[in-house]
Scaffold this motif. Structure first.
Motif, short mmCIF file in Angstrom:
data_model
loop_
_atom_site.label_atom_id
_atom_site.label_comp_id
_atom_site.label_asym_id
_atom_site.label_seq_id
_atom_site.Cartn_x
_atom_site.Cartn_y
_atom_site.Cartn_z
N LEU A 79 0.79 -1.18 0.01
CA LEU A 79 0.10 -0.06 0.06
C LEU A 79 0.75 1.13 0.12
CD1 LEU A 79 -2.77 -1.06 2.29
CD2 LEU A 79 -2.85 -0.57 -0.23
N TYR A 80 2.23 1.12 0.45
CA TYR A 80 2.89 2.36 0.77
C TYR A 80 3.32 2.74 -0.64
CZ TYR A 80 6.65 -1.14 0.50
OH TYR A 80 7.49 -1.97 0.18
N LYS A 81 3.14 2.10 -1.70
CA LYS A 81 3.62 2.34 -3.04
C LYS A 81 2.49 3.22 -3.77
CE LYS A 81 6.91 -1.31 -3.60
NZ LYS A 81 7.40 -2.32 -4.25
N TYR A 82 1.36 3.35 -3.07
CA TYR A 82 0.34 4.19 -3.92
C TYR A 82 0.20 5.41 -3.25
CZ TYR A 82 -1.54 -0.56 -5.57
OH TYR A 82 -1.67 -1.40 -6.52
N PRO A 83 0.04 6.30 -4.24
CA PRO A 83 0.06 7.73 -3.77
C PRO A 83 -1.12 8.24 -3.01
CG PRO A 83 -0.89 7.78 -6.07
CD PRO A 83 -0.56 6.15 -5.75
N VAL A 84 -0.99 9.35 -2.16
CA VAL A 84 -1.78 9.98 -1.47
C VAL A 84 -3.21 10.11 -2.43
CG1 VAL A 84 -2.53 12.05 -0.12
CG2 VAL A 84 -0.50 10.90 0.41
N GLY A 85 -4.11 9.94 -1.77
CA GLY A 85 -5.49 10.08 -2.69
C GLY A 85 -6.14 8.96 -3.44
N THR A 86 -5.33 7.72 -3.14
CA THR A 86 -5.78 6.52 -3.97
C THR A 86 -7.00 5.86 -2.93
OG1 THR A 86 -3.69 6.01 -4.77
CG2 THR A 86 -4.91 4.11 -4.35
N LYS A 87 -8.11 5.84 -3.67
CA LYS A 87 -9.10 5.17 -3.01
C LYS A 87 -9.23 3.52 -2.61
CE LYS A 87 -12.26 8.89 -3.11
NZ LYS A 87 -11.04 9.84 -3.83
N LEU A 88 -9.44 3.00 -1.59
CA LEU A 88 -9.44 1.57 -1.46
C LEU A 88 -10.83 1.23 -0.95
CD1 LEU A 88 -6.33 1.67 0.86
CD2 LEU A 88 -6.19 1.13 -1.55
N LYS A 89 -11.32 -0.13 -1.45
CA LYS A 89 -12.47 -0.59 -1.15
C LYS A 89 -11.92 -1.73 -0.10
CE LYS A 89 -16.65 -3.04 -2.28
NZ LYS A 89 -16.74 -4.06 -1.10
N TYR A 133 -18.31 -2.66 8.10
CA TYR A 133 -17.52 -3.59 8.89
C TYR A 133 -16.41 -4.10 8.09
CZ TYR A 133 -21.36 -3.95 12.22
OH TYR A 133 -22.25 -3.38 13.33
N ILE A 134 -15.29 -4.41 8.74
CA ILE A 134 -14.14 -5.31 8.02
C ILE A 134 -13.67 -6.21 9.12
CG2 ILE A 134 -11.51 -4.87 7.38
CD1 ILE A 134 -11.87 -2.01 7.10
N ARG A 135 -13.29 -7.64 8.58
CA ARG A 135 -13.14 -8.72 9.22
C ARG A 135 -11.62 -9.34 8.70
NH1 ARG A 135 -18.04 -9.51 7.44
NH2 ARG A 135 -18.94 -9.75 9.29
N PRO A 136 -10.93 -10.09 9.24
CA PRO A 136 -9.83 -10.56 8.63
C PRO A 136 -10.41 -11.65 7.41
CG PRO A 136 -9.66 -11.04 11.06
CD PRO A 136 -10.85 -10.28 10.63
N GLY A 137 -9.70 -11.57 6.24
CA GLY A 137 -10.00 -12.35 5.05
C GLY A 137 -10.68 -11.47 4.04
N ASP A 138 -11.10 -10.34 4.48
CA ASP A 138 -11.69 -9.41 3.58
C ASP A 138 -10.69 -8.90 2.39
OD1 ASP A 138 -14.22 -9.35 4.68
OD2 ASP A 138 -14.12 -7.51 5.74
N GLU A 139 -11.13 -8.71 1.43
CA GLU A 139 -10.34 -8.38 0.23
C GLU A 139 -10.21 -6.81 0.07
OE1 GLU A 139 -10.52 -8.96 -4.64
OE2 GLU A 139 -11.73 -9.97 -3.50
N ILE A 140 -8.81 -6.45 -0.40
CA ILE A 140 -8.68 -4.92 -0.54
C ILE A 140 -8.57 -4.80 -1.95
CG2 ILE A 140 -7.06 -3.19 -0.06
CD1 ILE A 140 -5.77 -5.01 2.06
N GLU A 141 -9.45 -3.79 -2.49
CA GLU A 141 -9.49 -3.56 -3.90
C GLU A 141 -9.04 -1.93 -4.00
OE1 GLU A 141 -12.81 -3.16 -7.51
OE2 GLU A 141 -13.20 -4.15 -5.50
N VAL A 142 -7.99 -1.92 -4.83
CA VAL A 142 -7.59 -0.51 -5.34
C VAL A 142 -8.67 0.14 -6.40
CG1 VAL A 142 -5.66 0.96 -6.08
CG2 VAL A 142 -5.31 -1.03 -4.50
N LEU A 143 -8.97 1.35 -6.07
CA LEU A 143 -9.90 1.86 -7.00
C LEU A 143 -9.20 2.73 -7.69
CD1 LEU A 143 -13.25 2.06 -4.73
CD2 LEU A 143 -12.64 0.39 -6.49
N GLU A 144 -9.72 3.09 -9.18
CA GLU A 144 -8.87 4.21 -9.82
C GLU A 144 -9.51 5.37 -9.72
OE1 GLU A 144 -6.25 3.56 -11.66
OE2 GLU A 144 -6.47 1.54 -11.35
#
Length: 144
Positions: A79-89, A133-144
């Motif tokens: 995640l630290y390689k993505y710029p500030v302003g990147t949205k994550l689901k 809600y977030i729980r262990p196992g939930d997917e992280i999706e990077v949105l454009e």
């Protein structure tokens, strides 16, 4: 696949967070019940298991989720390689990266032992745009 491996919480600042099975992340606030939540730009902290493993490889034993005071431990994404302003689901939430890394005002026990900590360079901070809600196992999706 990028995913959450742990949700971590503490009621006081400056202590190791403990893992919980499910967390509610409130819009423009952060993890309910966490000492770092509030109306500011660092509502949620995230750190990759890969970053934790780098420090462990330096000879520190017993490192686990929450030891770096991160709310979400992740894997499969830098995640630290993505710029500030990147949205994550993440789980039911929508978050926006607001800061990458942080200045350590006091040296933590890990820094004292190895002269290095993961959060200053690889920790990521977000604000909660849409709660849920977030729980262990939930997917992280990077949105454009």
């Amino acid at each position: 696949m990028a995913r959450v491996t742990a949700v971590n919480i503490s009621q006081k600042k400056g202590v190791i967070k403990k893992s919980i099975p499910l967390g509610y992340f409130k819009e423009n606030h952060g993890l309910m019940g966490d000492a770092h939540a509030g109306e500011w730009h660092r509502q949620v902290s995230l750190l990759g298991q890969e970053s934790i493993d780098k420090i462990a490889a330096l000879g520190i034993e017993g490192l686990s989720a929450g030891k770096f005071a991160e709310n979400l431990t992740t894997e499969g994404i830098d995640l630290y390689k993505y710029p500030v302003g990147t949205k994550l689901k993440i789980g039911e939430t929508l978050m926006e990266i607001t800061q990458i890394g942080k200045k350590c005002h006091t040296k933590c026990a890990i820094f004292e032992q190895v002269g290095r900590c993961a959060m200053p360079l690889e920790g990521v901070f977000t604000k909660v745009i849409k709660g849920g809600y977030i729980r262990p196992g939930d997917e992280i999706e990077v949105l454009e």
